[in-house]
Design a protein around this motif. Sequence first.
Motif, PDB file in Angstrom:
ATOM      1  N   ASP A  77       0.819  -1.312   0.022  1.00 44.69           N
ATOM      2  CA  ASP A  77       0.058  -0.097   0.104  1.00 44.69           C
ATOM      3  C   ASP A  77       0.904   1.337   0.056  1.00 44.69           C
ATOM      4  O   ASP A  77       0.424   2.279  -0.482  1.00 44.69           O
ATOM      5  CB  ASP A  77      -0.834   0.033   1.064  1.00 44.69           C
ATOM      6  N   ARG A  78       1.909   1.312   0.453  1.00 46.57           N
ATOM      7  CA  ARG A  78       2.932   2.289   0.477  1.00 46.57           C
ATOM      8  C   ARG A  78       3.614   2.539  -0.729  1.00 46.57           C
ATOM      9  O   ARG A  78       4.356   3.366  -0.765  1.00 46.57           O
ATOM     10  CB  ARG A  78       3.967   2.205   1.779  1.00 46.57           C
ATOM     11  N   LEU A  79       3.683   1.695  -1.563  1.00 47.60           N
ATOM     12  CA  LEU A  79       4.339   1.741  -3.027  1.00 47.60           C
ATOM     13  C   LEU A  79       3.896   2.610  -3.765  1.00 47.60           C
ATOM     14  O   LEU A  79       2.536   2.808  -3.893  1.00 47.60           O
ATOM     15  CB  LEU A  79       4.900   0.326  -3.404  1.00 47.60           C
ATOM     16  N   GLU A  80       4.709   3.024  -4.745  1.00 48.35           N
ATOM     17  CA  GLU A  80       3.993   4.317  -5.840  1.00 48.35           C
ATOM     18  C   GLU A  80       3.486   3.048  -6.851  1.00 48.35           C
ATOM     19  O   GLU A  80       4.133   1.934  -7.084  1.00 48.35           O
ATOM     20  CB  GLU A  80       5.139   4.801  -6.383  1.00 48.35           C
ATOM     21  N   PRO A  81       2.219   3.376  -7.253  1.00 44.26           N
ATOM     22  CA  PRO A  81       1.585   2.313  -8.259  1.00 44.26           C
ATOM     23  C   PRO A  81       2.391   2.376  -9.589  1.00 44.26           C
ATOM     24  O   PRO A  81       3.215   3.427  -9.959  1.00 44.26           O
ATOM     25  CB  PRO A  81       0.582   3.023  -8.366  1.00 44.26           C
ATOM     26  N   VAL A  82       2.648   1.259 -10.192  1.00 44.77           N
ATOM     27  CA  VAL A  82       3.173   1.240 -11.331  1.00 44.77           C
ATOM     28  C   VAL A  82       2.377   2.021 -12.598  1.00 44.77           C
ATOM     29  O   VAL A  82       3.143   2.816 -13.555  1.00 44.77           O
ATOM     30  CB  VAL A  82       3.074  -0.330 -12.188  1.00 44.77           C
ATOM     31  N   SER A  83       1.180   2.106 -12.392  1.00 47.27           N
ATOM     32  CA  SER A  83       0.293   2.880 -13.638  1.00 47.27           C
ATOM     33  C   SER A  83      -0.777   3.352 -12.690  1.00 47.27           C
ATOM     34  O   SER A  83      -1.479   2.538 -11.808  1.00 47.27           O
ATOM     35  CB  SER A  83       0.081   2.164 -14.686  1.00 47.27           C
ATOM     36  N   GLN A  84      -1.460   4.510 -12.967  1.00 51.96           N
ATOM     37  CA  GLN A  84      -2.716   4.902 -12.285  1.00 51.96           C
ATOM     38  C   GLN A  84      -3.332   5.811 -13.470  1.00 51.96           C
ATOM     39  O   GLN A  84      -2.848   6.631 -14.057  1.00 51.96           O
ATOM     40  CB  GLN A  84      -2.408   5.654 -11.166  1.00 51.96           C
TER      41      GLN A  84
END
Length: 89
Positions: A77-84
């Motif tokens: 949940d704390r990671l930056e999404p690969v795409s959004q």
Amino acid sequence: MKPRTLAAIAGILLFLAFLTWSTLSAQKVRCNVCVSFNGKRNCASASQATVEEATRAAQTTACGPVTSGMNDALACDRLEPVSQQCHTN
């Protein structure tokens, strides 16, 4: 049918229509988020009132299948999404 029965059916239908309307009107933004965690990748969508809420909900949903245990879920949940991608409904 008796008038009382028709009134009860009409009341139930109005209540269901109100519930549907209130639920759908609150979800103004839809986001699709993809995450990568421990070599696994997953994507999920969510609808909420704001971009932040929709992004958070979609990321939490996307993290579910690629994590095992609470520690992994919190880390994902704390990671930056690969795409959004977000758009308004």
